[in-house]
Design an enzyme around this catalytic site. Structure first.
Site, PDB file in Angstrom:
ATOM      1  N   HIS A  74       0.841  -1.204   0.000  1.00  0.00           N
ATOM      2  CA  HIS A  74       0.000   0.000   0.000  1.00  0.00           C
ATOM      3  C   HIS A  74       0.871   1.247   0.000  1.00  0.00           C
ATOM      4  O   HIS A  74       1.931   1.286   0.620  1.00  0.00           O
ATOM      5  CB  HIS A  74      -0.996  -0.005   1.159  1.00  0.00           C
ATOM      6  CG  HIS A  74      -0.404   0.056   2.532  1.00  0.00           C
ATOM      7  ND1 HIS A  74      -0.029   1.250   3.125  1.00  0.00           N
ATOM      8  CD2 HIS A  74      -0.156  -0.916   3.451  1.00  0.00           C
ATOM      9  CE1 HIS A  74       0.429   1.003   4.351  1.00  0.00           C
ATOM     10  NE2 HIS A  74       0.372  -0.296   4.569  1.00  0.00           N
ATOM     11  N   ASP A  76       0.059   4.438   1.004  1.00  0.00           N
ATOM     12  CA  ASP A  76      -0.134   5.475   2.027  1.00  0.00           C
ATOM     13  C   ASP A  76       0.645   5.136   3.291  1.00  0.00           C
ATOM     14  O   ASP A  76       1.096   4.006   3.486  1.00  0.00           O
ATOM     15  CB  ASP A  76      -1.612   5.643   2.354  1.00  0.00           C
ATOM     16  CG  ASP A  76      -2.250   4.374   2.912  1.00  0.00           C
ATOM     17  OD1 ASP A  76      -1.991   3.284   2.356  1.00  0.00           O
ATOM     18  OD2 ASP A  76      -3.002   4.455   3.898  1.00  0.00           O
ATOM     19  N   ASP A 113       6.181   1.420   6.679  1.00  0.00           N
ATOM     20  CA  ASP A 113       4.870   0.791   6.597  1.00  0.00           C
ATOM     21  C   ASP A 113       4.002   1.654   5.694  1.00  0.00           C
ATOM     22  O   ASP A 113       3.444   2.646   6.139  1.00  0.00           O
ATOM     23  CB  ASP A 113       4.263   0.669   7.997  1.00  0.00           C
ATOM     24  CG  ASP A 113       2.844   0.122   8.001  1.00  0.00           C
ATOM     25  OD1 ASP A 113       2.421  -0.434   6.977  1.00  0.00           O
ATOM     26  OD2 ASP A 113       2.149   0.286   9.022  1.00  0.00           O
ATOM     27  N   GLU A 143      -4.789   2.225   2.738  1.00  0.00           N
ATOM     28  CA  GLU A 143      -4.892   1.005   3.537  1.00  0.00           C
ATOM     29  C   GLU A 143      -5.067   1.333   5.012  1.00  0.00           C
ATOM     30  O   GLU A 143      -5.797   0.655   5.733  1.00  0.00           O
ATOM     31  CB  GLU A 143      -3.635   0.153   3.325  1.00  0.00           C
ATOM     32  CG  GLU A 143      -3.684  -1.225   3.981  1.00  0.00           C
ATOM     33  CD  GLU A 143      -3.120  -1.258   5.395  1.00  0.00           C
ATOM     34  OE1 GLU A 143      -3.259  -2.295   6.063  1.00  0.00           O
ATOM     35  OE2 GLU A 143      -2.550  -0.242   5.844  1.00  0.00           O
ATOM     36  N   GLU A 144      -4.398   2.387   5.469  1.00  0.00           N
ATOM     37  CA  GLU A 144      -4.291   2.635   6.906  1.00  0.00           C
ATOM     38  C   GLU A 144      -5.569   3.163   7.541  1.00  0.00           C
ATOM     39  O   GLU A 144      -5.782   2.982   8.739  1.00  0.00           O
ATOM     40  CB  GLU A 144      -3.144   3.624   7.186  1.00  0.00           C
ATOM     41  CG  GLU A 144      -1.760   3.118   6.767  1.00  0.00           C
ATOM     42  CD  GLU A 144      -1.234   2.009   7.658  1.00  0.00           C
ATOM     43  OE1 GLU A 144      -1.974   1.562   8.550  1.00  0.00           O
ATOM     44  OE2 GLU A 144      -0.086   1.588   7.467  1.00  0.00           O
ATOM     45  N   ASP A 167       3.477  -6.409   3.297  1.00  0.00           N
ATOM     46  CA  ASP A 167       3.064  -5.478   4.354  1.00  0.00           C
ATOM     47  C   ASP A 167       3.090  -6.142   5.725  1.00  0.00           C
ATOM     48  O   ASP A 167       2.239  -5.873   6.569  1.00  0.00           O
ATOM     49  CB  ASP A 167       1.655  -4.947   4.034  1.00  0.00           C
ATOM     50  CG  ASP A 167       1.215  -3.840   4.978  1.00  0.00           C
ATOM     51  OD1 ASP A 167       2.084  -3.151   5.533  1.00  0.00           O
ATOM     52  OD2 ASP A 167       0.001  -3.666   5.166  1.00  0.00           O
TER      53      ASP A 167
END
Length: 483
Positions: A74, A76, A113, A143-144, A167
């Site tokens: 991801h 973001d 991350d 994603e977050e 991830d």
């Protein structure tokens, strides 16, 4: 950037990524960077209507008939910073530095991350000396804060047979299942009123907590700043009565709150009692968390009189915050996974305005019926307190596939490279694999990555030697994908 960092091609890509602002839901600059990257390398590049990016790379000669592998991460990042750092996540570049074997950022989250996952993908796309079959490199957005990139992806966007999610945060661990999750938002609405006569106002704050990921770190006995402050409010309310003006703690649904502040009035003749209670309370909490929270700071000072919430509203709010479940609710029943958290709740944030207090909680479980029950439990607490409660649909768990061909390849190549067995695990956190499993039910998936610590906090750091290990492992897997 330290020129000795290896693999150099991966860290070069990571350095470029960290020049690009990419807060969750505001990834436009990263989307454009990825689009230009793919097109400049003459690779088929597509951006879907949600903002997910896919870059396809043909097989190297002789490997055209192998199964297509999807590499996915991801784009973001969680944007957290120390309170005394001046930093604009929408415009400033992350400032990285090396401390021994660790890469860190100056006062902010590092963005590994999942920037390091993106960097691994881009390094493969940028290389012409690697052996692999057809590849689809997928970069999802947001994603977050809701998995909305994966949620918005339509079936058919990806066409591969196997997917490697990059991830995960512990090298040597291969994840084959993940928790589902749901958010609960409780809103207490009111019109503030003038403070009654005879009140003395105090401002109490807590900062310096470890925080961390609300799934992966929920079982590590770390203090939740919101819940700690609520304990003192409840204690004071029961002993002396109080009028609450504001309560603010935490920021993100997927992070354990690290700090918070509250302003409240108490009977003037009880102010010294409250100050003394605060000192005793601070000492008790410090002892309670003497292993995990060694830098917590309690502060109390006088405050100017101000408007307060209606008594009934603030009383019920404080009671609800004391009552609401936080932390681990249940461990997995399966003997092989009895170390894994099954179900949990994180009381994530409280935000006060002139007309409302909004509380956000995040529930997780690897068992969907248990997730439903935990979400109902949290909802009921706030309903009893008179709040307006809204719950999201959430995202599904990813169930282990006992016949996974990709898992077998991943384990075997790891043993051959490093002479030891990896751990095959489930994770108490949401991975996009859960949503992919709904839309692509036949997709064979695993998740792994280099070692990260302190994610979702300014203490986020990347263990540099594990990046080389993951890189070598990833390339070895791609060499061994069957036709």
């Amino acid at each position: 950037m330290n020129t000795e960092l290896k693999p150099a091609r991966v860290f070069e890509q990571f350095a470029r990524i960290n020049q690009i602002p990419r807060p969750s839901k505001r990834e436009e600059k990263m989307i454009e960077y990825l689009r230009q990257f793919g097109e400049s390398h003459n690779l088929e590049t597509q951006v879907d209507e949600t903002g997910n990016v896919i870059i396809r790379k043909p097989a190297t000669p002789g490997h055209e008939h192998r199964k297509t592998v999807i590499l996915q991460s991801h784009m973001d990042m969680v944007c957290e910073k120390l309170v005394d750092i001046d930093f604009d996540f929408d415009n400033d570049a992350i400032q990285t530095y090396v401390d021994g074997d660790w890469m860190k950022a100056r006062g902010t989250t590092l963005g590994a991350d999942d920037g390091i996952g993106c960097a691994l993908e881009l390094a493969i796309l940028d290389s012409n000396d690697l052996e692999h079959g057809p590849l689809e490199c997928v970069f999802t957005r947001d994603e977050e804060t809701g998995l909305t990139g994966a949620e918005g992806m339509k079936p058919g966007f990806m066409t591969g047979d196997m997917l490697i999610n990059l991830d995960s945060e512990d090298e040597g661990q291969i994840f084959v299942s993940c928790a589902g999750g749901r958010n609960t938002t409780a809103t207490f609405r009111f019109e503030k009123e003038a403070a009654p006569e005879g009140l003395f106002f105090l401002k109490a704050s807590l900062k310096g907590l470890t925080g961390g990921h609300s799934g992966d770190d929920i079982n590590k006995k770390r203090a939740n700043a919101l819940k700690v402050l609520a304990r003192f409010l409840y204690q004071t309310q029961e002993r002396y009565g109080l009028r609450l003006a504001s309560f603010n703690a935490g920021k993100l649904h997927n992070a354990i709150p690290r700090d918070g502040v509250m302003i409240f009035g108490v009977p003037a003749d009880k102010k010294e009692n409250v100050r003394a209670d605060w000192n005793v309370f601070a000492s008790q909490v410090e002892e309670e968390y003497h292993v995990t929270e060694r830098t917590m700071q309690f502060e109390m000072e006088s405050a100017e009189p101000q408007a307060v919430m209606p008594l009934e509203t603030s009383t019920k709010l404080v009671q609800a915050l004391q009552a609401v479940d936080n932390g681990v609710f249940a461990m997995c029943q399966d003997e092989a996974l009895d170390w894994l958290v099954e179900t949990s709740n994180n009381v994530a944030s409280a935000v006060t305005t002139d007309t409302e207090v909004k509380i956000v909680c995040s529930q997780r479980s690897n068992v969907m019926s248990a997730l439903d029950n935990q979400a109902a439990t949290i909802k009921a607490v706030f309903q009893l307190a008179g709040a307006e409660v809204v719950q999201g649909e959430g995202y599904p768990a990813w169930r282990m596939n006992p016949n996974s061909q990709l898992t077998a390849i991943t384990v075997e190549t790891y043993k051959r490279l490093f002479g030891k067995d990896p751990k095959v695990l489930g994770i108490h956190a949401g991975l996009e694999c859960g949503l992919f499993s709904e839309k692509y039910p036949n997709l064979d998936m695993v998740s792994f990555g280099p070692t990260l610590r302190g994610v979702h906090s300014p203490d986020e750091r990347l263990f540099i030697p594990t990046v080389q290990m993951v890189w070598d492992h990833l390339l070895e897997i791609l060499k061994n994908i069957p036709e």
